[in-house]
Design a protein around this motif. Structure first.
Motif, PDB file in Angstrom:
ATOM      1  N   LYS A 224       0.906  -1.085  -0.049  1.00 47.98           N
ATOM      2  CA  LYS A 224       0.095   0.165   0.202  1.00 47.98           C
ATOM      3  C   LYS A 224       0.921   1.149  -0.037  1.00 47.98           C
ATOM      4  N   THR A 225       0.758   2.044  -1.003  1.00 46.97           N
ATOM      5  CA  THR A 225       1.576   3.074  -1.061  1.00 46.97           C
ATOM      6  C   THR A 225       0.894   4.527  -1.197  1.00 46.97           C
ATOM      7  N   LEU A 226       1.014   5.524  -0.311  1.00 48.84           N
ATOM      8  CA  LEU A 226       0.323   6.791  -0.310  1.00 48.84           C
ATOM      9  C   LEU A 226       1.719   7.931  -0.786  1.00 48.84           C
ATOM     10  N   SER A 227       1.394   8.411  -1.669  1.00 52.21           N
ATOM     11  CA  SER A 227       2.366   9.509  -2.130  1.00 52.21           C
ATOM     12  C   SER A 227       1.686  10.858  -2.278  1.00 52.21           C
ATOM     13  N   PHE A 228       2.246  11.960  -2.193  1.00 51.72           N
ATOM     14  CA  PHE A 228       1.671  13.206  -2.540  1.00 51.72           C
ATOM     15  C   PHE A 228       2.969  14.133  -2.594  1.00 51.72           C
ATOM     16  N   SER A 229       2.299  15.093  -3.399  1.00 50.10           N
ATOM     17  CA  SER A 229       3.309  16.439  -3.505  1.00 50.10           C
ATOM     18  C   SER A 229       2.534  17.689  -2.843  1.00 50.10           C
ATOM     19  N   ILE A 230       3.239  18.277  -2.133  1.00 53.35           N
ATOM     20  CA  ILE A 230       2.767  19.562  -1.319  1.00 53.35           C
ATOM     21  C   ILE A 230       3.536  20.722  -1.718  1.00 53.35           C
ATOM     22  N   TYR A 231       2.861  21.602  -2.248  1.00 59.45           N
ATOM     23  CA  TYR A 231       3.331  23.095  -2.683  1.00 59.45           C
ATOM     24  C   TYR A 231       3.157  24.080  -1.758  1.00 59.45           C
ATOM     25  N   ASP A 232       3.905  25.054  -1.338  1.00 54.52           N
ATOM     26  CA  ASP A 232       3.865  26.244  -0.916  1.00 54.52           C
ATOM     27  C   ASP A 232       4.473  27.401  -1.759  1.00 54.52           C
ATOM     28  N   ILE A 233       3.648  28.296  -1.828  1.00 56.44           N
ATOM     29  CA  ILE A 233       4.150  29.403  -2.872  1.00 56.44           C
ATOM     30  C   ILE A 233       4.276  30.852  -2.075  1.00 56.44           C
ATOM     31  N   CYS A 234       5.181  31.633  -2.490  1.00 63.37           N
ATOM     32  CA  CYS A 234       5.427  32.941  -1.901  1.00 63.37           C
ATOM     33  C   CYS A 234       5.798  33.978  -3.005  1.00 63.37           C
ATOM     34  N   TYR A 235       5.777  35.283  -2.777  1.00 63.69           N
ATOM     35  CA  TYR A 235       6.386  36.222  -3.807  1.00 63.69           C
ATOM     36  C   TYR A 235       7.599  37.031  -3.141  1.00 63.69           C
ATOM     37  N   ALA A 236       8.741  36.613  -3.612  1.00 64.16           N
ATOM     38  CA  ALA A 236       9.751  37.239  -3.257  1.00 64.16           C
ATOM     39  C   ALA A 236      10.339  38.215  -4.339  1.00 64.16           C
TER      40      ALA A 236
ATOM     41  N   ILE B  16      -2.371  13.884  -4.352  1.00 63.39           N
ATOM     42  CA  ILE B  16      -2.169  12.784  -3.327  1.00 63.39           C
ATOM     43  C   ILE B  16      -2.496  11.297  -4.396  1.00 63.39           C
ATOM     44  N   ASP B  17      -1.862  10.393  -4.352  1.00 63.63           N
ATOM     45  CA  ASP B  17      -2.127   9.279  -4.886  1.00 63.63           C
ATOM     46  C   ASP B  17      -2.078   8.165  -3.897  1.00 63.63           C
ATOM     47  N   TYR B  18      -2.845   7.055  -3.919  1.00 64.91           N
ATOM     48  CA  TYR B  18      -2.889   6.022  -3.127  1.00 64.91           C
ATOM     49  C   TYR B  18      -3.037   4.735  -4.011  1.00 64.91           C
ATOM     50  N   ARG B  19      -2.393   3.729  -3.831  1.00 66.23           N
ATOM     51  CA  ARG B  19      -2.619   2.633  -4.735  1.00 66.23           C
ATOM     52  C   ARG B  19      -1.988   1.297  -4.008  1.00 66.23           C
ATOM     53  N   VAL B  20      -2.911   0.135  -4.163  1.00 62.57           N
ATOM     54  CA  VAL B  20      -2.352  -1.135  -3.543  1.00 62.57           C
ATOM     55  C   VAL B  20      -2.033  -2.199  -4.715  1.00 62.57           C
ATOM     56  N   ARG B  21      -1.075  -2.677  -4.453  1.00 56.79           N
ATOM     57  CA  ARG B  21      -0.240  -3.525  -5.462  1.00 56.79           C
ATOM     58  C   ARG B  21      -0.192  -4.919  -4.839  1.00 56.79           C
ATOM     59  N   GLY B  22       0.124  -5.863  -5.763  1.00 54.95           N
ATOM     60  CA  GLY B  22       0.088  -7.165  -5.733  1.00 54.95           C
ATOM     61  C   GLY B  22      -1.205  -8.121  -5.014  1.00 54.95           C
ATOM     62  N   PHE B  23      -1.053  -9.216  -4.222  1.00 54.15           N
ATOM     63  CA  PHE B  23      -2.098  -9.766  -3.717  1.00 54.15           C
ATOM     64  C   PHE B  23      -1.494 -10.627  -2.483  1.00 54.15           C
ATOM     65  N   THR B  24      -2.806 -11.231  -1.814  1.00 53.04           N
ATOM     66  CA  THR B  24      -2.455 -12.131  -0.595  1.00 53.04           C
ATOM     67  C   THR B  24      -3.497 -13.109  -0.968  1.00 53.04           C
ATOM     68  N   ARG B  25      -3.279 -14.161  -0.270  1.00 52.02           N
ATOM     69  CA  ARG B  25      -4.230 -15.377  -0.202  1.00 52.02           C
ATOM     70  C   ARG B  25      -4.977 -15.637   1.101  1.00 52.02           C
TER      71      ARG B  25
ATOM     72  N   HIS C 165      -6.671   9.011  -6.761  1.00 52.97           N
ATOM     73  CA  HIS C 165      -5.976  10.302  -6.893  1.00 52.97           C
ATOM     74  C   HIS C 165      -6.910  11.481  -6.392  1.00 52.97           C
ATOM     75  N   THR C 166      -6.337  12.303  -5.573  1.00 52.57           N
ATOM     76  CA  THR C 166      -7.217  13.457  -5.112  1.00 52.57           C
ATOM     77  C   THR C 166      -6.280  14.762  -5.429  1.00 52.57           C
ATOM     78  N   LYS C 167      -6.833  15.818  -5.930  1.00 55.36           N
ATOM     79  CA  LYS C 167      -5.966  17.215  -5.937  1.00 55.36           C
ATOM     80  C   LYS C 167      -6.537  18.041  -5.111  1.00 55.36           C
ATOM     81  N   MET C 168      -5.787  18.877  -4.337  1.00 56.67           N
ATOM     82  CA  MET C 168      -6.330  19.993  -3.481  1.00 56.67           C
ATOM     83  C   MET C 168      -5.905  21.337  -3.785  1.00 56.67           C
TER      84      MET C 168
END
Length: 278
Positions: free
Chosen positions: A18-30, A176-185, A227-230
């Motif tokens: 089970k993999t949870l991956s996401f990119s987080i952005y913080d923006i400013c004006y300099a 954000i991305d969440y995915r489940v891979r493989g299998f179990t018995r 997949h969720t975008k915020m």
């Protein structure tokens, strides 16, 4: 023989990844080169190896893993890395019962900021954080991105750490991305390609997070891909000016800065370049 939620009995180890991956952005004006350099120095000071280590320590506790070893390093001139070796067992009972991160309910919250580079290994699983400060010399926009991945196998779930990690940043945009891979018995030999119910990553977020952000889902249920975008709903220009305040700009200049910031946020959220907002 192990047992999943709902009483499903397994033959051997739970082999689902089970993999949870996401990119987080913080923006400013300099506005000036000096302010850009000061912003990068600020990022490097606030998001050091000690802060990263604490975040990963909190995450491993939340998902029910055990830390075996920690290695960390701050780099010159900037950046940091942390590596944590973690084992899955024993998993606390409260992590595996109805409060498990696999249940569609928000996990615990947090307030510590995180950044730089992190790698944590969880006994066939891992946690990583990498940061990417970026700026352009002409338009004054500086964008700080943190890429995070929490990947687990077995019964522990990365979803339990979702709220804590979101609340650990001042985030303007999150993908954000969440995915489940493989299998179990199970004990009868039947394959199971997922061991919990999920129809949206949003269901694992706290109510205040859902109120603060505009969200879009793109899910492929048959492939166990979510997949969720915020995008932050409220925009206060005072929160985006680095090195100067409103009083240092003419009204027409402030209007132009706000248009540039909104354009940057829209382009990141939708993943494409857009025309000037006029």
């Amino acid at each position: 023989m192990k047992e999943l939620d709902k009483g499903l009995k397994l033959h051997g180890f739970n082999n689902l990844s089970k993999t949870l991956s996401f990119s987080i952005y913080d923006i400013c004006y300099a506005k000036t080169r000096r302010h850009v350099d000061e912003y990068i120095a600020y990022i490097d000071e606030v998001y050091n190896a000690d802060r990263l280590t604490q975040i990963l320590t909190d995450v491993t506790e939340m998902i029910g893993a055990n830390i075996l070893n920690i290695a960390r390093q701050d780099y010159d001139p900037q950046g940091a890395s942390v590596t944590i070796l973690v084992s899955e067992e024993p998993v606390a009972a409260e992590i595996l019962n109805k409060e498990n991160g696999n249940v569609e309910a928000p996990g615990p919250l947090g307030g510590t900021k995180v950044a730089s580079s992190v790698v944590g290994h969880l006994d066939k699983s891992h946690l990583t954080v990498h940061t990417y400060p970026e700026s352009h010399p002409e338009n004054g926009i500086s964008t700080f991105r943190a890429d995070i991945e929490v990947s687990t196998c077995g019964r522990i779930s990365p979803l339990r750490a979702l709220n804590y990690l979101i609340h650990s940043f001042d985030s303007d945009i999150v993908t954000i991305d969440y995915r489940v891979r493989g299998f179990t018995r199970d004990v009868h030999g039947k394959k199971h390609f997922i061991d919990h119910n999920i129809n949206s990553i949003q269901n694992f977020m706290s109510e205040d997070t859902r109120r603060r952000y505009r969200m879009i889902d793109v899910n492929v249920y048959q492939e166990n891909i979510f997949h969720t975008k915020m995008l932050l709903k409220e925009f206060d220009l005072d929160n985006y000016l680095f090195g100067h305040g409103r009083e240092d700009y003419a009204p027409e200049e402030l209007a132009g800065i706000e248009r540039s910031l909104r354009k940057e946020m829209q382009e990141i959220f939708y993943g494409r370049n857009m025309p000037d907002m006029g």
